[in-house]
Design a protein around this motif. Structure first.
Motif, PDB file in Angstrom:
ATOM      1  N   GLY A 169      -5.310  -3.198  -2.077  1.00  0.00           N
ATOM      2  CA  GLY A 169      -4.418  -2.242  -1.450  1.00  0.00           C
ATOM      3  C   GLY A 169      -4.585  -2.174   0.056  1.00  0.00           C
ATOM      4  O   GLY A 169      -5.591  -2.630   0.611  1.00  0.00           O
ATOM      5  N   ARG A 170      -3.611  -1.580   0.710  1.00  0.00           N
ATOM      6  CA  ARG A 170      -3.689  -1.431   2.158  1.00  0.00           C
ATOM      7  C   ARG A 170      -4.933  -0.620   2.528  1.00  0.00           C
ATOM      8  O   ARG A 170      -5.121   0.500   2.063  1.00  0.00           O
ATOM      9  N   TYR A 171      -5.785  -1.189   3.343  1.00  0.00           N
ATOM     10  CA  TYR A 171      -7.041  -0.596   3.809  1.00  0.00           C
ATOM     11  C   TYR A 171      -8.078  -0.424   2.699  1.00  0.00           C
ATOM     12  O   TYR A 171      -9.079   0.248   2.900  1.00  0.00           O
ATOM     13  N   ALA A 172      -7.834  -1.040   1.538  1.00  0.00           N
ATOM     14  CA  ALA A 172      -8.859  -1.014   0.489  1.00  0.00           C
ATOM     15  C   ALA A 172     -10.032  -1.883   0.905  1.00  0.00           C
ATOM     16  O   ALA A 172      -9.897  -2.801   1.714  1.00  0.00           O
ATOM     17  N   LYS A 173     -11.197  -1.606   0.332  1.00  0.00           N
ATOM     18  CA  LYS A 173     -12.400  -2.362   0.672  1.00  0.00           C
ATOM     19  C   LYS A 173     -12.822  -3.320  -0.435  1.00  0.00           C
ATOM     20  O   LYS A 173     -13.744  -4.102  -0.263  1.00  0.00           O
ATOM     21  N   LYS A 174     -12.143  -3.253  -1.574  1.00  0.00           N
ATOM     22  CA  LYS A 174     -12.519  -4.107  -2.695  1.00  0.00           C
ATOM     23  C   LYS A 174     -11.297  -4.849  -3.224  1.00  0.00           C
ATOM     24  O   LYS A 174     -10.177  -4.363  -3.154  1.00  0.00           O
ATOM     25  N   VAL A 175     -11.570  -6.035  -3.765  1.00  0.00           N
ATOM     26  CA  VAL A 175     -10.525  -6.846  -4.376  1.00  0.00           C
ATOM     27  C   VAL A 175     -10.551  -6.629  -5.878  1.00  0.00           C
ATOM     28  O   VAL A 175     -11.614  -6.610  -6.499  1.00  0.00           O
ATOM     29  N   ASN A 176      -9.377  -6.433  -6.469  1.00  0.00           N
ATOM     30  CA  ASN A 176      -9.271  -6.221  -7.911  1.00  0.00           C
ATOM     31  C   ASN A 176      -9.161  -7.578  -8.610  1.00  0.00           C
ATOM     32  O   ASN A 176      -8.099  -8.186  -8.636  1.00  0.00           O
TER      33      ASN A 176
END
Length: 247
Positions: A169-176
């Protein structure tokens, strides 16, 4: 699809294997009009930008279509151990995003010109950073893509993608990585910049050319999302937002 380029930076092979190894099971690419990506020659790819992982996804898409991309990437990434080494070895170009730092750094346009001489694909995010637009439509653009295209006499191909936010997500810190995310691409025809050719390249001309590029990217994104973008382009300055950083 068979790879088309015969001359590739050798460092790109392990980078490609790493990216596909980590993300290959988590993304499903669906590309509309892949034939609009020329098999050879230099040109600018101008995508929309709303996730930190966008460059990786765009790079994977181009690589699958047979081209090795070079990015104008924020200079701070080049200071990260290992990451910076890979970026330099694979032909990426550092860009300082503040006026003070840029004044003491090599011009990214000079780096882009070198890539054009080598007939490489140059990926430039015209927005310069993740869009601030609340619904993730393309916001106002900066002039780098237009300037490179007009100064070097090469095409600009608008590219829109949608679905990356499911991966990061935008500005998320982790990749799903735990579910398969379809990511759709729409590749447009080269932007018609003929009205600007042969004229002095000044601020007004670059602004007008940049808006044509942003309009072309937005039109491709509208086809992917099946809805219309706002009639007025989002401008962070008008909204009291900073040009860089999270918000």
């Amino acid at each position: 699809m068979a790879l088309k380029e015969t001359h590739r930076p050798s460092i790109f092979w392990p980078m490609a294997w790493i990216c596909f190894g980590l993300l290959g099971g988590s993304v499903k690419f669906r590309v509309a009009h892949p034939e609009r990506i020329p098999a050879t020659g230099a040109y600018v790819i101008a995508p929309n930008h709303y996730s930190e992982i966008d460059p990786v996804i765009v790079g994977m898409m181009l690589y699958r279509l047979g081209r090795v991309p070079s990015f104008l990437a924020k200079a701070s990434l080049f200071k990260i151990p290992v990451v910076g080494w890979f970026l330099r070895r694979s032909g990426q170009v550092p860009v300082e995003r503040t006026a003070v730092a840029a004044a003491h750094a090599p011009s990214p346009l000079a780096g882009a010109a070198t890539l054009v001489e080598k007939q490489r694909v140059v990926v430039v995010y015209p927005e310069g950073t993740l869009t601030r637009e609340p619904d993730m439509w393309p916001m106002r653009g900066k002039t780098g893509a237009a300037r490179i295209a007009l100064e070097q006499g090469i095409p600009v191909i608008p590219v829109a993608h949608w679905g990356t936010q499911g991966l990061m997500g935008r500005y998320a810190k982790k990749v799903n990585l735990f579910r398969r995310n379809p990511i759709d691409f729409a590749i447009g025809e080269p932007v018609d910049l003929s009205e600007f050719e042969g004229k002095p390249i000044d601020t007004h001309l670059l602004a007008a050319a940049t808006e044509k590029i942003m309009a072309a990217i937005t039109a491709q994104l509208e086809t992917l999302r099946g809805e219309k973008a706002p009639t007025r382009r989002w401008d962070p300055a008008e909204q009291g937002q900073s040009e860089t950083g999270r918000f």
